[in-house]
Design an enzyme around this catalytic site. Structure first.
Site, PDB file in Angstrom:
ATOM      1  N   GLU A   1       2.315  -8.984  -9.501  1.00  0.00           N
ATOM      2  CA  GLU A   1       0.987  -9.288 -10.018  1.00  0.00           C
ATOM      3  C   GLU A   1       0.891  -9.144 -11.539  1.00  0.00           C
ATOM      4  OE1 GLU A   1       0.761  -8.908  -5.776  1.00  0.00           O
ATOM      5  OE2 GLU A   1       1.585  -7.539  -7.299  1.00  0.00           O
TER       6      GLU A   1
ATOM      7  N   HIS B   1      -5.442  -3.740   1.981  1.00  0.00           N
ATOM      8  CA  HIS B   1      -5.902  -5.103   2.210  1.00  0.00           C
ATOM      9  C   HIS B   1      -7.419  -5.196   2.364  1.00  0.00           C
ATOM     10  CE1 HIS B   1      -1.639  -5.472   3.091  1.00  0.00           C
ATOM     11  NE2 HIS B   1      -1.743  -6.778   3.169  1.00  0.00           N
TER      12      HIS B   1
END
Length: 338
Positions: free
Chosen positions: A71, A140
């Site tokens: 990321e 998540h």
């Protein structure tokens, strides 16, 4: 008149939120060849939630491309592309995965325009699916929006339904400021009518809140995944004779305080609802501002409904963590108890 009505009905298409985002991205890419999409599995797979489905096939691998599972590298590359004149759209696969990119976002993306006295702009959009409710595993189901709201130099927005998603993603891409764009993942499959034929001229500006239900007794402020919950709460409260005004904030930074204050001065009561933990959450900031600006109009303290100050729980007990209809209605009752 009947012809115009028929045309409007024909223009509206019933779409899921994920599909509306897809159509918005497609429109932005058609309008500007400098728009790029990058992220993990956004190409051939079309993303975990299929938001970018079909875009690589139609626009090519030079404009829609997969990245490594890194990321920080995704956002860092996007910054470099933006400096060269492109408008990159980064997909962070899940909310909890954004933290490796936090340094790039906070130290570089948010500060470049200020560092260069406005000479360098970074029109980067970072798309982040947010919130719980889908039975996912750890990392998540986060709600990290307050980290970015606290960071000067970023716009932070959250879409609440498909029609807003379609317009807001295009507005975010055309904005010259870096935009953190949150998408409520458990609403990806919600459907509403979306006007794909209409332009953005009539769309609400990206930094404005939207009044979804007018009321006279209490103001309910919400965003993202809580929009539908609060609308359901307003309908339930109406059966008990209570008039609830529901406002979808949409823009978390900057806040549309004009709309917020006007509503609270009218109703005299204010509740803020979000999935993120109540401790130091956005609700605390809103409560402080409302208390300061609307003090003499308040009939009760500003109340907050949100997640608990714990890590997000395992999926089998997430229903006890997430704010639901009952918790919102209980807090409405508390507001009227003063």
């Amino acid at each position: 008149m009947s012809t115009d009505t028929t045309g409007a009905q024909a223009a509206a298409t019933r779409l899921t939120l994920s599909r509306a985002l897809n159509e918005g991205l497609r429109k932005a890419m058609e309008n500007d060849p400098k728009v790029l999409i990058m992220g993990e599995d956004v190409g051939k797979l079309g993303g975990v939630f299929r938001v970018t489905d079909g875009l690589q096939k139609d626009f090519g691998e030079d404009r829609v491309f997969d990245t490594p599972l890194a990321e920080s590298g995704i956002v860092g590359t996007a910054i470099g592309l933006a400096l060269r004149g492109y408008r990159p759209v980064c997909e962070i696969q899940f909310d909890g995965f954004v933290f490796p990119a936090f340094d790039q976002i906070v130290s570089q993306l948010a500060k470049m325009a200020y560092r260069s006295a406005g000479h360098l702009r970074l029109p980067v959009v970072v798309r982040i699916p947010c919130g719980g409710g889908i039975g996912a595993v750890e990392h998540h189901s986060e709600s990290p929006e307050v980290h970015f709201v606290h960071t000067g130099g970023l716009r932070v927005v959250v879409c609440g339904d498909p029609a807003d998603a379609y317009a807001m993603i295009q507005q975010a891409i055309s904005c010259d400021d870096p935009v953190i764009f949150f998408e409520p993942k458990r609403r990806y499959w919600d459907k509403t009518d979306v006007d794909l034929a209409g332009g953005l001229a009539a769309a609400l500006p990206i930094d404005k809140a939207r009044t979804l239900a007018s009321g006279a007794d209490v103001t309910l402020l919400c965003y993202g995944p809580m929009v539908r919950t609060c609308m359901e709460a307003a309908a339930a409260a109406a059966e008990e004779g209570r008039s609830v005004e529901v406002i979808d904030l949409r823009s978390l930074s900057p806040l549309d305080t004009e709309t917020i204050f006007a509503s609270v001065r009218k109703t005299g009561r204010c509740l803020v609802v979000h999935e993120a933990a109540v401790t130091a959450g956005l609700g605390a900031e809103i409560a402080a501002r409302v208390s300061q600006e609307c003090f003499y109009h308040l009939e009760a303290p500003v109340l907050r409904v949100g997640g608990y100050s714990t890590p997000y729980p395992p999926s089998r007990i997430e229903e006890y963590y997430l704010p639901d209809l009952d918790r919102v209605l209980d807090t409405v009752d508390r507001a009227f108890a003063y």
